[in-house]
Design a protein around this motif. Structure first.
Motif, mmCIF file in Angstrom:
data_model
loop_
_atom_site.group_PDB
_atom_site.id
_atom_site.type_symbol
_atom_site.label_atom_id
_atom_site.label_comp_id
_atom_site.label_asym_id
_atom_site.label_seq_id
_atom_site.Cartn_x
_atom_site.Cartn_y
_atom_site.Cartn_z
ATOM 1 N N GLY A 61 -11.405 -33.989 -36.847
ATOM 2 C CA GLY A 61 -11.599 -33.874 -35.063
ATOM 3 C C GLY A 61 -13.179 -33.939 -34.993
ATOM 4 N N VAL A 62 -14.123 -33.289 -35.639
ATOM 5 C CA VAL A 62 -15.391 -33.050 -35.238
ATOM 6 C C VAL A 62 -16.231 -34.295 -35.229
ATOM 7 N N LEU A 63 -15.818 -35.077 -36.508
ATOM 8 C CA LEU A 63 -16.586 -36.445 -36.482
ATOM 9 C C LEU A 63 -16.040 -37.525 -35.370
ATOM 10 N N MET A 64 -14.755 -37.249 -34.711
ATOM 11 C CA MET A 64 -14.224 -38.232 -33.813
ATOM 12 C C MET A 64 -14.876 -37.681 -32.402
ATOM 13 N N VAL A 65 -15.377 -36.352 -32.049
ATOM 14 C CA VAL A 65 -15.746 -35.942 -30.675
ATOM 15 C C VAL A 65 -17.086 -35.748 -30.758
ATOM 16 N N VAL A 66 -17.915 -35.695 -31.881
ATOM 17 C CA VAL A 66 -19.144 -35.235 -31.765
ATOM 18 C C VAL A 66 -19.972 -36.253 -30.759
ATOM 19 N N PHE A 67 -20.074 -37.466 -30.777
ATOM 20 C CA PHE A 67 -20.714 -38.278 -30.074
ATOM 21 C C PHE A 67 -20.551 -38.351 -28.578
ATOM 22 N N SER A 68 -19.130 -37.711 -28.350
ATOM 23 C CA SER A 68 -19.191 -37.683 -26.811
ATOM 24 C C SER A 68 -19.684 -36.933 -26.207
ATOM 25 N N PHE A 69 -20.585 -36.009 -26.957
ATOM 26 C CA PHE A 69 -21.225 -35.046 -26.396
ATOM 27 C C PHE A 69 -22.988 -35.438 -26.079
ATOM 28 N N MET A 70 -23.208 -36.561 -26.705
ATOM 29 C CA MET A 70 -24.630 -37.160 -26.483
ATOM 30 C C MET A 70 -24.839 -37.412 -24.881
ATOM 31 N N GLY A 71 -25.830 -36.934 -24.651
ATOM 32 C CA GLY A 71 -26.340 -37.090 -23.130
ATOM 33 C C GLY A 71 -26.690 -35.754 -22.597
ATOM 34 N N SER A 72 -26.267 -34.729 -23.155
ATOM 35 C CA SER A 72 -26.713 -33.361 -22.679
ATOM 36 C C SER A 72 -28.223 -33.136 -22.528
ATOM 37 N N GLU A 73 -28.926 -33.869 -23.354
ATOM 38 C CA GLU A 73 -30.495 -33.581 -23.488
ATOM 39 C C GLU A 73 -31.125 -34.310 -22.176
ATOM 40 N N ILE A 74 -30.293 -35.227 -21.338
ATOM 41 C CA ILE A 74 -31.088 -36.293 -20.553
ATOM 42 C C ILE A 74 -31.852 -35.293 -19.457
ATOM 43 N N VAL A 75 -31.268 -34.058 -19.105
ATOM 44 C CA VAL A 75 -31.880 -33.396 -17.894
ATOM 45 C C VAL A 75 -33.139 -32.995 -18.362
ATOM 46 N N THR A 76 -33.505 -32.690 -19.510
ATOM 47 C CA THR A 76 -34.900 -32.490 -20.077
ATOM 48 C C THR A 76 -35.913 -33.276 -19.861
ATOM 49 N N LEU A 77 -35.358 -34.684 -20.002
ATOM 50 C CA LEU A 77 -36.438 -35.750 -19.698
ATOM 51 C C LEU A 77 -36.690 -35.795 -18.115
ATOM 52 N N ALA A 78 -35.434 -35.774 -17.241
ATOM 53 C CA ALA A 78 -35.692 -35.916 -16.076
ATOM 54 C C ALA A 78 -36.443 -34.814 -15.379
ATOM 55 N N ALA A 79 -36.260 -33.652 -16.055
ATOM 56 C CA ALA A 79 -37.007 -32.509 -15.439
ATOM 57 C C ALA A 79 -38.501 -32.953 -15.043
ATOM 58 N N GLY A 80 -39.226 -33.661 -15.870
ATOM 59 C CA GLY A 80 -40.551 -33.841 -15.604
ATOM 60 C C GLY A 80 -40.766 -34.773 -14.340
ATOM 61 N N GLU A 81 -39.755 -35.243 -13.619
ATOM 62 C CA GLU A 81 -39.723 -35.887 -12.535
ATOM 63 C C GLU A 81 -39.201 -35.231 -11.398
ATOM 64 N N SER A 82 -39.156 -33.896 -11.523
ATOM 65 C CA SER A 82 -38.236 -32.903 -10.509
ATOM 66 C C SER A 82 -39.485 -32.201 -10.012
ATOM 67 N N GLU A 83 -39.011 -31.612 -8.688
ATOM 68 C CA GLU A 83 -39.933 -30.746 -7.926
ATOM 69 C C GLU A 83 -40.487 -29.459 -8.633
ATOM 70 N N ASN A 84 -39.525 -28.928 -9.295
ATOM 71 C CA ASN A 84 -39.917 -27.655 -9.952
ATOM 72 C C ASN A 84 -39.076 -27.893 -11.419
ATOM 73 N N PRO A 85 -39.992 -28.427 -12.318
ATOM 74 C CA PRO A 85 -39.364 -28.888 -13.753
ATOM 75 C C PRO A 85 -38.929 -27.531 -14.394
ATOM 76 N N GLN A 86 -39.763 -26.366 -14.357
ATOM 77 C CA GLN A 86 -39.268 -25.202 -15.279
ATOM 78 C C GLN A 86 -37.873 -24.722 -14.756
ATOM 79 N N ARG A 87 -37.769 -24.624 -13.326
ATOM 80 C CA ARG A 87 -36.569 -23.956 -12.691
ATOM 81 C C ARG A 87 -35.417 -24.841 -12.858
ATOM 82 N N ALA A 88 -35.659 -26.250 -12.938
ATOM 83 C CA ALA A 88 -34.445 -27.204 -13.327
ATOM 84 C C ALA A 88 -33.974 -26.874 -14.864
ATOM 85 N N VAL A 89 -34.853 -26.895 -15.973
ATOM 86 C CA VAL A 89 -34.653 -26.924 -17.061
ATOM 87 C C VAL A 89 -33.829 -25.336 -17.427
ATOM 88 N N GLN A 90 -34.300 -24.144 -16.758
ATOM 89 C CA GLN A 90 -33.696 -23.027 -16.607
ATOM 90 C C GLN A 90 -32.258 -23.117 -16.299
#
Length: 490
Positions: A230-259
């Motif tokens: 099951g782990v092998l079948m579901v692990v890739f459905s979690f990809m994308g969690s890290e997008i917010v850390t890329l987007a934070a660089g274009e936000s008003e307050n990156p540090q707060r957004a990441v926190q």
């Protein structure tokens, strides 16, 4: 090179303006506009862990592991929580459009940042083709007069246009896409829970409580080993969690957004993944044929008696597909932008237009996305299958690099700016090493699985090729005396 070309260090913006158009929301040193509002970042963070894979692929996982699939989701979810905590620690201290690629560059060496950046870009370019095709199939079912390839083209063109307008338009589209997913799953969990205990008026479900978790072969009907399958079948459905850390660089307050994103990842995974799968498993026996035939969520809605459940779920899946496409294009372009700023991609990738948008990086990424879509239609079982398999294990490679990077980055942050260590990985370094062991175990276990083995081996082959290119470039630069370059902070 234009003034907007990225040559600067990390993006740091103290304070929080009322809107991205206020005077304090001026372009950052790298040329990107801080056009993402707090509500955009919040919804990107929440929706980032809800991909189309959750809606479409969960049925196969349930059929393979039975109720024990809950433990598979819990194990992968725990792994993601740890990885996001590590990434959040680095991103809060040093917000960057290159996120983990830029941090790997600083902590592990240029070869690491180059390699993981290009592999991640490759992963999302292939995802663009997968999601465009999935969306086109749904739209063709609604309007059969338009061929599937035309729908794929329309979807790609529309989302490319929104990304080209401004980062704010990307954020606005993603806000509504993610909002629909969040509301849909939230409603599904609430209505499903009422039906589980027989409290939903007019429900067709008998309301068996928690009986279905054990009444058909027990909680481990396929044996405890099925948890790993099951782990092998579901692990890739979690990809994308890290997008917010890329987007934070274009936000008003990156540090707060990441926190905020880092602190909320636990409940997001608990509610959206574990909560919704739990509802499916308690509404129906795990081996009910409709779970695979109709899809787990449609089968669950049908058991309650929700009219037109299939069409309702198709709308939600289409939303998830469009959200994934939108974020995939954004993510690939920002990684290309960062690579260009560090001298690891053509310099044109690092240029932004007057709206603060990396136009060349976006167009270059979408061109490769279109090529991948063409491969999907022309050679789905050969060329495109190779692309799919050779990017299959990239998610795990990215998570591994994040772990090793954080091991070294913690000391660097403490030496240079300890006051910025506002997010800390728990039980450092023990949990970091434990996460490395977990990810490594999954990779090794994939080698024992027929489909997983091909993905790991082909992904390793592509990774080795990219690393080799990086090492050759470094050696050539040293010979030519051009080793110095832009700081790896973009």
């Amino acid at each position: 090179m234009t003034p907007q070309t990225t040559t600067a260090g990390p993006v740091e913006r103290p304070g929080e303006p009322d809107s991205p158009h206020s005077p304090s929301a001026s372009p950052s040193p790298d040329g990107l506009q801080p056009g993402l509002k707090n509500r955009h970042l919040s919804m990107i963070a929440i929706g980032g862990v809800i991909g189309a894979g959750l809606f479409v692929g969960s049925g196969a996982g349930i059929a393979a592991a039975g109720p024990a699939i809950l433990l598979s989701y819990a194990l992968v979810g725990l792994m993601v929580v740890f990885v996001m905590r590590m990434l959040g620690e680095m991103a809060a201290a040093r917000p960057s459009s290159g996120s983990f690629s830029a941090y790997a560059d600083q902590a592990l060496g240029r070869w690491a940042g180059f390699s993981i950046g290009w592999l991640y870009w490759f992963f999302w370019v292939v995802v663009l083709a997968v999601e465009a095709t999935a969306g086109a199939k749904i739209l063709e079912g609604w309007v059969p007069g338009v061929p599937q390839w035309a729908w794929a083209l329309i979807v790609m063109v529309v989302l490319t246009a929104t990304n080209l307008v401004s980062v704010g338009s990307y954020g606005e589209f993603e806000f509504w896409f993610a909002g629909i997913k969040v509301v849909a799953i939230g409603a599904f969990v609430v209505v499903g829970m009422l039906a589980v205990f027989g409290l939903l008026p007019g429900s067709d479900n008998p309301g068996a409580g928690l009986a279905h978790l054990t009444d058909t072969g027990g909680f481990f009907p396929e044996g405890p080993g099925a948890i790993l399958t099951g782990v092998l079948m579901v692990v890739f459905s979690f990809m994308g969690s890290e997008i917010v850390t890329l987007a934070a660089g274009e936000s008003e307050n990156p540090q707060r957004a990441v926190q905020k994103a880092t602190n909320s990842v636990i409940w997001r995974i608990a509610v959206f993944y574990l909560g919704s799968i739990f509802i499916v498993l308690t509404l129906l026996p795990w081996n009910d044929p409709s779970i695979v035939k109709d899809g787990s969520y449609v089968a669950a809605l049908n058991s309650i008696g929700i009219p037109h459940a299939g069409q309702v779920m198709n709308v939600i899946v289409l939303t998830a597909v469009l959200s994934c496409l939108n974020s995939g294009l954004y993510t690939a372009s920002r990684m290309a932008f960062s690579l260009g700023g560090r001298g690891d991609a053509p310099k044109a990738f690092a240029r932004t237009n007057k709206r603060g948008v990396p136009q060349t990086a976006i167009l270059s990424s979408v061109v490769f996305g279109f090529v991948a879509v063409f491969f999907n239609y022309k050679w789905p079982d050969t060329v495109f299958q190779f692309l799919l398999n050779s990017s299959g294990a990239v998610a795990l490679f990215v998570w591994l690099v994040i772990c090793f990077t954080q091991l070294r980055m913690r000391g660097m942050i403490l030496r240079e700016s300890p006051e910025k260590l506002v997010v800390r990985m728990w039980l450092f370094p023990y949990l970091t090493w434990a996460t490395i062991a977990m990810i490594s175990f999954v990779l090794v276990y994939m080698l024992t699985d027929d489909s997983g083995r091909q993905q790991v081996l082909l992904s390793l082959l592509v990774a080795a090729l990219v690393v080799a290119i990086s090492l050759v470039r470094e050696a050539r630069n040293r010979r030519n005396g051009t080793a110095s370059r832009t700081p790896a902070n973009t």
